[in-house]
Design a protein around this motif. Structure first.
Motif, mmCIF file in Angstrom:
data_model
loop_
_atom_site.group_PDB
_atom_site.id
_atom_site.type_symbol
_atom_site.label_atom_id
_atom_site.label_comp_id
_atom_site.label_asym_id
_atom_site.label_seq_id
_atom_site.Cartn_x
_atom_site.Cartn_y
_atom_site.Cartn_z
ATOM 1 N N HIS A 158 0.834 -1.219 0.000
ATOM 2 C CA HIS A 158 0.000 0.000 0.000
ATOM 3 C C HIS A 158 0.864 1.262 0.000
ATOM 4 O O HIS A 158 0.548 2.259 0.649
ATOM 5 C CB HIS A 158 -0.947 0.018 1.209
ATOM 6 C CG HIS A 158 -1.776 -1.217 1.339
ATOM 7 N ND1 HIS A 158 -2.817 -1.509 0.490
ATOM 8 C CD2 HIS A 158 -1.694 -2.264 2.210
ATOM 9 C CE1 HIS A 158 -3.356 -2.666 0.832
ATOM 10 N NE2 HIS A 158 -2.696 -3.147 1.865
ATOM 11 N N GLY A 159 1.972 1.212 -0.744
ATOM 12 C CA GLY A 159 2.888 2.358 -0.779
ATOM 13 C C GLY A 159 2.300 3.599 -1.413
ATOM 14 O O GLY A 159 2.839 4.699 -1.235
ATOM 15 N N SER A 160 1.207 3.450 -2.136
ATOM 16 C CA SER A 160 0.596 4.627 -2.756
ATOM 17 C C SER A 160 0.133 5.642 -1.711
ATOM 18 O O SER A 160 0.077 6.848 -1.985
ATOM 19 C CB SER A 160 -0.584 4.207 -3.633
ATOM 20 O OG SER A 160 -1.566 3.530 -2.869
ATOM 21 N N TRP A 161 -0.191 5.145 -0.491
ATOM 22 C CA TRP A 161 -0.619 6.073 0.561
ATOM 23 C C TRP A 161 0.528 6.985 0.991
ATOM 24 O O TRP A 161 0.301 8.125 1.393
ATOM 25 C CB TRP A 161 -1.162 5.300 1.758
ATOM 26 C CG TRP A 161 -2.517 4.726 1.479
ATOM 27 C CD1 TRP A 161 -2.835 3.417 1.258
ATOM 28 C CD2 TRP A 161 -3.727 5.459 1.344
ATOM 29 N NE1 TRP A 161 -4.167 3.291 0.995
ATOM 30 C CE2 TRP A 161 -4.738 4.534 1.042
ATOM 31 C CE3 TRP A 161 -4.052 6.811 1.451
ATOM 32 C CZ2 TRP A 161 -6.059 4.911 0.849
ATOM 33 C CZ3 TRP A 161 -5.369 7.194 1.251
ATOM 34 C CH2 TRP A 161 -6.356 6.253 0.954
ATOM 35 N N MET A 162 1.754 6.497 0.893
ATOM 36 C CA MET A 162 2.913 7.340 1.180
ATOM 37 C C MET A 162 3.000 8.474 0.165
ATOM 38 O O MET A 162 3.215 9.643 0.529
ATOM 39 C CB MET A 162 4.191 6.497 1.128
ATOM 40 C CG MET A 162 5.464 7.277 1.420
ATOM 41 S SD MET A 162 6.948 6.389 0.895
ATOM 42 C CE MET A 162 6.702 4.786 1.648
ATOM 43 N N LEU A 163 2.812 8.152 -1.113
ATOM 44 C CA LEU A 163 2.888 9.161 -2.163
ATOM 45 C C LEU A 163 1.736 10.156 -2.055
ATOM 46 O O LEU A 163 1.918 11.360 -2.253
ATOM 47 C CB LEU A 163 2.873 8.473 -3.535
ATOM 48 C CG LEU A 163 3.999 7.458 -3.787
ATOM 49 C CD1 LEU A 163 3.847 6.821 -5.162
ATOM 50 C CD2 LEU A 163 5.360 8.120 -3.648
ATOM 51 N N VAL A 164 0.555 9.642 -1.731
ATOM 52 C CA VAL A 164 -0.596 10.526 -1.546
ATOM 53 C C VAL A 164 -0.329 11.511 -0.408
ATOM 54 O O VAL A 164 -0.608 12.715 -0.510
ATOM 55 C CB VAL A 164 -1.874 9.708 -1.260
ATOM 56 C CG1 VAL A 164 -3.006 10.629 -0.790
ATOM 57 C CG2 VAL A 164 -2.300 8.938 -2.491
ATOM 58 N N GLY B 173 -4.080 13.374 14.007
ATOM 59 C CA GLY B 173 -5.258 12.839 13.344
ATOM 60 C C GLY B 173 -5.071 11.407 12.879
ATOM 61 O O GLY B 173 -5.977 10.569 13.017
ATOM 62 N N THR B 174 -3.885 11.109 12.350
ATOM 63 C CA THR B 174 -3.597 9.748 11.886
ATOM 64 C C THR B 174 -3.580 8.761 13.042
ATOM 65 O O THR B 174 -4.125 7.655 12.948
ATOM 66 C CB THR B 174 -2.247 9.708 11.140
ATOM 67 O OG1 THR B 174 -2.316 10.574 10.000
ATOM 68 C CG2 THR B 174 -1.924 8.298 10.674
ATOM 69 N N THR B 175 -2.955 9.166 14.148
ATOM 70 C CA THR B 175 -2.874 8.276 15.312
ATOM 71 C C THR B 175 -4.263 7.974 15.872
ATOM 72 O O THR B 175 -4.621 6.816 16.102
ATOM 73 C CB THR B 175 -1.997 8.918 16.404
ATOM 74 O OG1 THR B 175 -0.695 9.184 15.874
ATOM 75 C CG2 THR B 175 -1.864 7.988 17.600
ATOM 76 N N ILE C 107 -9.569 4.667 5.903
ATOM 77 C CA ILE C 107 -8.417 3.970 5.310
ATOM 78 C C ILE C 107 -8.107 2.689 6.073
ATOM 79 O O ILE C 107 -7.864 1.630 5.485
ATOM 80 C CB ILE C 107 -7.183 4.902 5.316
ATOM 81 C CG1 ILE C 107 -7.382 6.062 4.335
ATOM 82 C CG2 ILE C 107 -5.923 4.126 4.949
ATOM 83 C CD1 ILE C 107 -6.304 7.110 4.424
ATOM 84 N N VAL C 108 -8.108 2.769 7.393
ATOM 85 C CA VAL C 108 -7.721 1.637 8.227
ATOM 86 C C VAL C 108 -8.826 0.586 8.294
ATOM 87 O O VAL C 108 -8.583 -0.613 8.125
ATOM 88 C CB VAL C 108 -7.354 2.118 9.651
ATOM 89 C CG1 VAL C 108 -7.156 0.922 10.585
ATOM 90 C CG2 VAL C 108 -6.091 2.961 9.609
ATOM 91 N N ALA C 109 -10.055 1.018 8.523
ATOM 92 C CA ALA C 109 -11.136 0.060 8.763
ATOM 93 C C ALA C 109 -11.846 -0.384 7.499
ATOM 94 O O ALA C 109 -12.472 -1.447 7.475
ATOM 95 C CB ALA C 109 -12.146 0.663 9.736
ATOM 96 N N THR D 174 -1.195 2.836 7.850
ATOM 97 C CA THR D 174 -0.831 3.835 8.859
ATOM 98 C C THR D 174 0.658 4.162 8.787
ATOM 99 O O THR D 174 1.063 5.331 8.864
ATOM 100 C CB THR D 174 -1.181 3.327 10.267
ATOM 101 O OG1 THR D 174 -2.568 2.989 10.320
ATOM 102 C CG2 THR D 174 -0.880 4.385 11.315
ATOM 103 N N ALA D 175 1.479 3.125 8.627
ATOM 104 C CA ALA D 175 2.928 3.329 8.532
ATOM 105 C C ALA D 175 3.288 4.141 7.297
ATOM 106 O O ALA D 175 4.182 5.002 7.331
ATOM 107 C CB ALA D 175 3.641 1.974 8.505
#
Length: 353
Positions: free
Chosen positions: A50-56, A81-83, A135-137, A151-152
């Motif tokens: 899911h590396g695209s989330w890093m780029l986003v 917010g992410t945590t 994203i997570v759930a 998340t990472a």
């Protein structure tokens, strides 16, 4: 010049805040592209899911926020917010195993609270909570492993964004003070032209003044954060500029009906000089140029005209602006670690020109 200084001169030149301000669009675009390329290389070099989330995250964090202080604020808000969103998402996954309806009810509650607080001071943080939850759930049937990877990736993208923002850092504080300098210089020219009856497109000049003023409004929060000051001083300077705008607008309307503007030129020259010196002082960081002994406004023995009163108010507003900038100067200087300041003689020479 020493060889080491010659070799580092180009690097020091591009780190100059004035250079960064003058080319802020090009540098911002290059920095975002480099950050995206770095994130892409990480994705291609390591087995990241899911590396695209890093780029986003990199694009969202840096896309329209060029200043270091604003990126730092956004990173803090996004981290919180992410945590919170990730924890809420993991709880939604756990609840799904007990009862899908219970999981959906929890997600709706979190989104409700997120939307409620999204319209407010912590809006971006609240919005990030809701986005991260989804994203997570997912729809409640995702896996913990997948959620942790997402998340990472968001956290790593935020870190890359901060590192990129530190490369050729464009400080909101520098952008703010250069805009202020331009407005103070514009003020001196506007008043000088109006007072001496020299033709001037006042509407265009005031339009430029107001455009900078609006831009400065959006920089206040990040600029105050960068120099670790409250926004009170910045807001006061903002009000002072709005007063200048109002004074010039009124002066221009009545100038043609008034024979002379206050004190036969002496007061006019003092105000114009004070505004020019303040513009150079804040631009080149010379506090002594803000020390102006403006004479007390002298109203004429005859019944003062409208322009006489406006000139007196302009003199007082100019004095207050200089005093406020003088108090703010130590905090501004503390942020200039890589500044290549002009010498005092150079600043004065430019002032005379």
């Amino acid at each position: 010049m020493k060889p080491a200084r010659i070799l580092t001169a180009p690097w020091r030149a591009v780190k100059n805040p004035l250079f960064l301000y003058q080319h802020h669009r090009q540098i911002h675009a290059l920095r975002v592209a480099l950050a995206f390329l770095f994130g892409l290389m990480i994705n291609l070099s390591f087995p990241i899911q899911h590396g695209s989330w890093m780029l986003v995250t990199i694009v969202v964090m840096l896309g329209n926020v060029p200043h270091l202080g604003a990126v730092a604020q956004k990173t803090r808000q996004r981290t919180v917010g992410t945590t919170v969103g990730a924890l809420a998402g993991l709880l939604a996954l756990a609840l799904y195993g007990v009862s899908p309806l219970l999981s959906f009810a929890w997600m709706v509650l979190v989104i409700l609270l997120s939307a409620y607080h999204a319209i407010g001071k912590a809006g971006y943080t609240a919005l990030t909570v809701g986005i991260t939850l989804v994203i997570v759930a997912g729809v409640g049937d995702g896996t913990v492993d997948e959620s942790l990877w997402r998340t990472a990736n968001v956290a790593l993208g935020s870190l890359i964004s901060m590192l990129a923002a530190s490369l050729f850092p464009q400080r909101a504080l520098d952008h703010w003070r250069f805009l202020l300098s331009d407005n103070l210089r514009e003020s001196a020219l506007i008043y000088s032209h109006i007072a001496r009856r020299v033709p001037l497109d006042t509407e265009a000049a005031l339009g430029r003044f107001n455009t900078r003023l609006v831009a400065m409004r959006g920089l206040i929060s990040a600029a105050a954060s960068e120099c670790e000051q409250s926004t009170v001083s910045f807001e006061s300077i903002q009000r002072g500029q709005r007063t200048l705008y109002s004074l010039f607008d009124r002066m221009d309307d009545i100038a043609e009906k008034t024979a002379v503007l206050a004190d036969g030129g002496r007061q006019r020259q003092a105000i114009v000089k004070a505004l020019f010196r303040a513009a150079h002082g804040i631009r080149f960081l010379h506090a002594d140029l803000l020390l102006n002994a403006l004479p007390e406004p002298q109203l004429k023995e005859r019944t003062p005209g409208a322009c006489d009163w406006l000139s007196a108010e302009l003199s007082q507003t100019t004095r207050r602006l200089c005093d406020e900038l003088l108090l703010l100067m130590p905090a501004i200087l503390a942020t200039q670690q890589t500044l290549l300041p002009l010498s005092k003689e150079e600043a004065l020479r430019r002032l005379e020109d």
